[in-house]
Motif scaffolding. Structure first.
Motif, short mmCIF file in Angstrom:
data_model
loop_
_atom_site.label_atom_id
_atom_site.label_comp_id
_atom_site.label_asym_id
_atom_site.label_seq_id
_atom_site.Cartn_x
_atom_site.Cartn_y
_atom_site.Cartn_z
N TYR A 9 0.81 -1.21 0.00
CA TYR A 9 0.00 0.00 0.00
C TYR A 9 0.85 1.27 0.00
N ALA A 10 2.10 1.16 0.40
CA ALA A 10 3.02 2.30 0.32
C ALA A 10 3.21 2.72 -1.14
N ASN A 11 3.00 1.79 -2.06
CA ASN A 11 3.08 2.05 -3.51
C ASN A 11 1.73 1.76 -4.16
N CYS A 12 0.65 2.16 -3.49
CA CYS A 12 -0.68 1.69 -3.89
C CYS A 12 -1.05 2.01 -5.32
N GLU A 13 -0.75 3.23 -5.79
CA GLU A 13 -1.17 3.55 -7.15
C GLU A 13 -0.41 2.73 -8.18
N ASP A 14 0.91 2.64 -8.03
CA ASP A 14 1.71 1.88 -9.00
C ASP A 14 1.34 0.40 -9.00
N VAL A 15 1.19 -0.18 -7.80
CA VAL A 15 0.82 -1.60 -7.73
C VAL A 15 -0.59 -1.79 -8.27
N GLY A 16 -1.50 -0.90 -7.92
CA GLY A 16 -2.88 -0.98 -8.42
C GLY A 16 -2.94 -0.90 -9.93
N VAL A 17 -2.16 0.00 -10.51
CA VAL A 17 -2.12 0.13 -11.97
C VAL A 17 -1.54 -1.15 -12.58
N SER A 18 -0.49 -1.70 -11.99
CA SER A 18 0.09 -2.95 -12.49
C SER A 18 -0.94 -4.08 -12.46
N ILE A 19 -1.70 -4.14 -11.37
CA ILE A 19 -2.73 -5.18 -11.25
C ILE A 19 -3.79 -5.01 -12.33
N LEU A 20 -4.29 -3.78 -12.49
CA LEU A 20 -5.36 -3.57 -13.49
C LEU A 20 -4.86 -3.80 -14.91
N ILE A 21 -3.65 -3.36 -15.23
CA ILE A 21 -3.13 -3.57 -16.59
C ILE A 21 -3.01 -5.07 -16.86
N ARG A 22 -2.44 -5.81 -15.93
CA ARG A 22 -2.32 -7.27 -16.14
C ARG A 22 -3.70 -7.89 -16.27
N PHE A 23 -4.63 -7.46 -15.43
CA PHE A 23 -6.01 -7.96 -15.47
C PHE A 23 -6.62 -7.72 -16.85
N PHE A 24 -6.49 -6.51 -17.38
CA PHE A 24 -7.09 -6.18 -18.68
C PHE A 24 -6.36 -6.84 -19.85
N VAL A 25 -5.05 -7.05 -19.71
CA VAL A 25 -4.30 -7.75 -20.76
C VAL A 25 -4.69 -9.23 -20.76
N ASN A 26 -4.78 -9.84 -19.58
CA ASN A 26 -5.12 -11.26 -19.47
C ASN A 26 -6.60 -11.54 -19.72
N PHE A 27 -7.46 -10.59 -19.38
CA PHE A 27 -8.91 -10.75 -19.51
C PHE A 27 -9.49 -9.52 -20.21
N PRO A 28 -9.20 -9.36 -21.50
CA PRO A 28 -9.63 -8.14 -22.21
C PRO A 28 -11.14 -7.91 -22.18
N SER A 29 -11.92 -8.96 -22.01
CA SER A 29 -13.38 -8.79 -21.96
C SER A 29 -13.79 -7.96 -20.74
N ALA A 30 -12.94 -7.88 -19.73
CA ALA A 30 -13.25 -7.08 -18.54
C ALA A 30 -13.29 -5.59 -18.86
N LYS A 31 -12.61 -5.18 -19.93
CA LYS A 31 -12.60 -3.75 -20.28
C LYS A 31 -13.95 -3.25 -20.75
N GLN A 32 -14.86 -4.14 -21.11
CA GLN A 32 -16.17 -3.73 -21.60
C GLN A 32 -16.93 -2.88 -20.60
N TYR A 33 -16.59 -2.99 -19.32
CA TYR A 33 -17.30 -2.26 -18.27
C TYR A 33 -16.74 -0.85 -18.05
N PHE A 34 -15.72 -0.49 -18.80
CA PHE A 34 -15.05 0.79 -18.61
C PHE A 34 -15.05 1.59 -19.91
N SER A 35 -15.99 2.49 -20.03
CA SER A 35 -16.11 3.26 -21.27
C SER A 35 -14.86 4.09 -21.55
#
Length: 166
Positions: free
Chosen positions: A28-54
């Motif tokens: 959490y000391a690096n919450c934004e960077d880690v959070g962004v890394s998590i979301l990018i990997r999530f969207f790269v691995n599961f591109p269908s998840a991006k449908q919920y984000f206009s």
């Protein structure tokens, strides 16, 4: 609402809670960077998840995603919710309440299929394990696996509570 027996999360011991909180304090000391890394990997691995984000559903390039202010804002929100759960890990009612709010919002307002929470929490564990390898011992992995299950169980219970139908 009673959580179905096969979906109940395994009890997290006091020692495991301590391990989760110790690792999370570094994450959490690096919450934004880690959070962004998590979301990018999530969207790269599961591109269908991006449908919920206009705002970023058409982005393919991870670097473009990384620069997206909307993605960064959502990463901070996700990490903030997890932080609230970790901070209150000894207060099961607070944990349940926070995750019920997340589940209900995603079911009713955003219409996100609940399976994406299982996928996202799996990606979260992968990223934390890679970025904090010295902290992520087998014991830590076991504790975080229980945490992942706890998050998914509570979120999906909220979906059931609101009568989610796909």
């Amino acid at each position: 609402m009673e959580i179905e027996r096969w979906e109940r999360s395994e009890e997290i011991s006091d020692a495991e809670k301590k391990v989760i909180q110790e690792i999370w304090s570094r994450v959490y000391a690096n919450c934004e960077d880690v959070g962004v890394s998590i979301l990018i990997r999530f969207f790269v691995n599961f591109p269908s998840a991006k449908q919920y984000f206009s705002q970023f559903k058409h982005m393919e390039d991870p670097l473009e995603m990384e620069r997206s202010l909307q993605l960064r804002k959502h990463a901070r929100r996700v990490m903030g919710a997890i932080n609230t759960v970790v901070e209150n890990i000894n207060d099961s009612e607070k944990v349940s309440s926070v995750l019920a709010l997340v589940g209900k919002a995603h079911a009713l307002k955003h219409k996100v299929e609940p399976i994406y929470f299982k996928k996202l929490t799996g990606v979260m564990l992968e990223v934390i394990a890679e970025e904090y390898p010295n902290d992520f011992t087998p014991e830590a992995h076991g504790a975080w696996t229980k945490m992942k299950t706890l998050i998914y169980t509570h979120v999906t219970a909220a979906y059931k509570e609101v009568g989610w139908a796909q």
